[in-house]
Enzyme design. Structure first.
Site, short mmCIF file in Angstrom:
data_model
loop_
_atom_site.label_atom_id
_atom_site.label_comp_id
_atom_site.label_asym_id
_atom_site.label_seq_id
_atom_site.Cartn_x
_atom_site.Cartn_y
_atom_site.Cartn_z
N ASN A 71 3.25 -9.57 1.59
CA ASN A 71 2.51 -10.99 1.29
C ASN A 71 2.90 -11.68 1.65
O ASN A 71 4.26 -12.10 0.04
CB ASN A 71 1.54 -10.14 -0.29
CG ASN A 71 2.23 -10.37 -1.06
OD1 ASN A 71 2.73 -11.06 -1.90
ND2 ASN A 71 2.40 -9.03 -1.76
N ASP B 130 5.63 -1.94 1.16
CA ASP B 130 6.18 -2.93 0.29
C ASP B 130 6.95 -2.33 -0.76
O ASP B 130 8.42 -2.33 -1.72
CB ASP B 130 5.40 -3.59 0.28
CG ASP B 130 5.68 -5.33 -0.48
OD1 ASP B 130 6.89 -5.26 -0.75
OD2 ASP B 130 4.67 -6.34 -0.90
N GLY C 13 2.26 0.53 -0.42
CA GLY C 13 2.76 0.62 0.93
C GLY C 13 4.23 0.76 1.08
O GLY C 13 4.53 1.47 -0.22
N SER D 37 0.78 -5.01 8.90
CA SER D 37 -0.38 -5.12 8.64
C SER D 37 -1.79 -3.47 9.48
O SER D 37 -3.27 -4.58 9.37
CB SER D 37 -1.06 -6.23 9.53
OG SER D 37 -0.63 -7.70 9.57
N THR D 38 -0.96 -2.82 9.60
CA THR D 38 -1.80 -1.37 10.06
C THR D 38 -2.68 -0.93 8.38
O THR D 38 -3.49 0.01 8.61
CB THR D 38 -1.44 -0.61 10.36
OG1 THR D 38 -0.48 -0.10 9.85
CG2 THR D 38 -0.97 -1.10 11.49
N GLY D 39 -2.00 -1.13 6.90
CA GLY D 39 -2.94 -0.76 5.97
C GLY D 39 -3.24 -1.03 5.38
O GLY D 39 -4.77 -1.56 5.46
N ALA D 40 -2.77 -1.42 4.17
CA ALA D 40 -3.92 -2.36 3.25
C ALA D 40 -4.67 -3.92 3.76
O ALA D 40 -5.36 -4.60 3.95
CB ALA D 40 -3.07 -3.28 2.18
N TYR D 41 -4.05 -4.51 4.99
CA TYR D 41 -4.63 -5.69 5.41
C TYR D 41 -5.17 -4.97 6.41
O TYR D 41 -5.97 -6.37 7.86
CB TYR D 41 -3.02 -6.48 6.11
CG TYR D 41 -2.82 -7.44 4.90
CD1 TYR D 41 -2.90 -6.95 3.82
CD2 TYR D 41 -1.11 -7.96 5.47
CE1 TYR D 41 -2.77 -8.15 2.99
CE2 TYR D 41 -0.99 -8.90 4.63
CZ TYR D 41 -1.60 -8.92 3.06
OH TYR D 41 -0.88 -9.98 2.54
N1 AR6 Z 1 7.70 3.85 6.01
C1 AR6 Z 1 7.43 3.13 6.49
N2 AR6 Z 1 5.92 2.93 6.97
C2 AR6 Z 1 4.87 2.87 5.64
C3 AR6 Z 1 5.52 3.80 4.50
C4 AR6 Z 1 7.18 3.55 4.65
N3 AR6 Z 1 7.98 4.02 3.65
N4 AR6 Z 1 4.52 3.66 3.45
C5 AR6 Z 1 3.11 2.81 4.27
N5 AR6 Z 1 3.95 2.97 5.42
P1 AR6 Z 1 0.72 -1.22 3.95
P2 AR6 Z 1 0.16 -4.19 5.29
C6 AR6 Z 1 2.86 2.61 6.45
O1 AR6 Z 1 0.03 -1.55 3.57
O2 AR6 Z 1 -1.30 -3.47 6.44
C7 AR6 Z 1 1.17 -4.66 0.38
O3 AR6 Z 1 0.82 -3.90 -0.99
C8 AR6 Z 1 1.69 2.43 6.25
O4 AR6 Z 1 0.86 3.59 6.91
O5 AR6 Z 1 2.32 -1.01 3.69
O6 AR6 Z 1 0.83 -5.01 6.70
C9 AR6 Z 1 1.40 -5.96 0.79
O7 AR6 Z 1 1.88 -6.85 -0.65
C10 AR6 Z 1 0.97 1.87 7.50
O8 AR6 Z 1 0.96 1.94 8.75
O9 AR6 Z 1 1.39 -3.41 4.37
C11 AR6 Z 1 0.97 -6.85 1.07
O10 AR6 Z 1 0.23 -7.29 -0.04
C12 AR6 Z 1 1.91 0.77 7.38
O11 AR6 Z 1 3.55 0.64 6.75
C13 AR6 Z 1 -0.14 -5.27 1.96
O12 AR6 Z 1 0.26 -4.45 1.04
C14 AR6 Z 1 1.45 -0.96 6.73
O13 AR6 Z 1 0.86 -0.83 5.38
C15 AR6 Z 1 0.39 -6.14 3.03
O14 AR6 Z 1 -0.73 -5.22 4.31
#
Ligand code: AR6
Length: 180
Positions: free
Chosen positions: A30, A40, A38, A125-129
């Site tokens: 972020n 991060d 996630g 961006s495909t998770g929390a975002y």
């Molecule tokens: N290896 C690979 N991919 C993963 C893993 C892993 N160990 N764990 C989760 N994913 P997100 P964003 C996938 O939410 O949407 C955080 O709190 C997950 O399934 O991690 O960019 C940050 O601090 C999804 O498809 O990231 C920010 O505040 C992808 O990684 C915010 O979330 C991204 O999901 C960023 O949100």
């Protein structure tokens, strides 16, 4: 799934990014670089506390959306972590595509600047975002393919997709982009 773009390999795998034996892994951070859940959370847990210490010390003002910064990688097998800040999905009219593609390009530029031959990305961006998976796949793969065609490096770009749904979406998008 694997394709060649000139002399560069673009690879999609299903797995955990913290386990990748590559020169650099990319974190979906972020803009405060404050850590989170996630990918991060997984990267900070696996790397250990030095990762956050270094991030705070070197980047006290965080990182703007669409950009990325570099740190070392603590206990991870990689040499570097690139902390990229993807856009929050707001429906598609808030420059999300431009900002997402900019993240991928900035990380590839950092790879070249830091002498990295291999880099692994998560689906930023495909998770929390909330960026829709199919669109994220198309937009991010297009940015990487364009970069590799233009620069001819890094030698290996791997997308590490978490789960079958994400892996399937990226495979379909890559097949479509290569057929264009
Ligand atoms: N290896 C690979 N991919 C993963 C893993 C892993 N160990 N764990 C989760 N994913 P997100 P964003 C996938 O939410 O949407 C955080 O709190 C997950 O399934 O991690 O960019 C940050 O601090 C999804 O498809 O990231 C920010 O505040 C992808 O990684 C915010 O979330 C991204 O999901 C960023 O949100």
């Amino acid at each position: 799934m694997k394709v060649m773009i000139g002399d560069c390999c673009l690879e999609l795998v299903q797995g955990d990014i913290t386990k990748q034996q590559v020169d650099a892994i990319v974190n979906a951070a972020n803009s405060r670089l404050a850590g989170g859940g996630g990918v991060d959370g997984a990267i900070h847990r696996a790397a250990g506390p030095t990762l956050m210490e270094e991030t705070r010390r070197r980047y006290p003002d965080g990182c703007p959306t669409g950009d990325a910064v570099v740190t070392s990688a603590g206990n991870l097998p990689a040499k570097y972590v690139f902390h990229a800040v993807g856009p929050v999905w707001r429906g598609g009219n808030a420059r999300e595509k431009e900002l997402l593609q900019s993240c991928y390009r900035r990380c590839l530029e950092l790879a070249i600047e830091n002498g990295c031959e291999s880099i692994a990305f998560p689906a930023i961006s495909t998770g929390a975002y909330g960026y829709p998976m199919d669109l994220a796949a198309e937009h991010s793969l297009q940015a990487v393919i364009d970069f590799l065609r233009e620069h001819g490096k890094p030698k290996l770009v791997r997308f590490v997709l978490f789960g079958e749904g994400a892996y399937g979406a990226y495979c379909r998008a890559l097949e479509e982009l290569m057929a264009r």
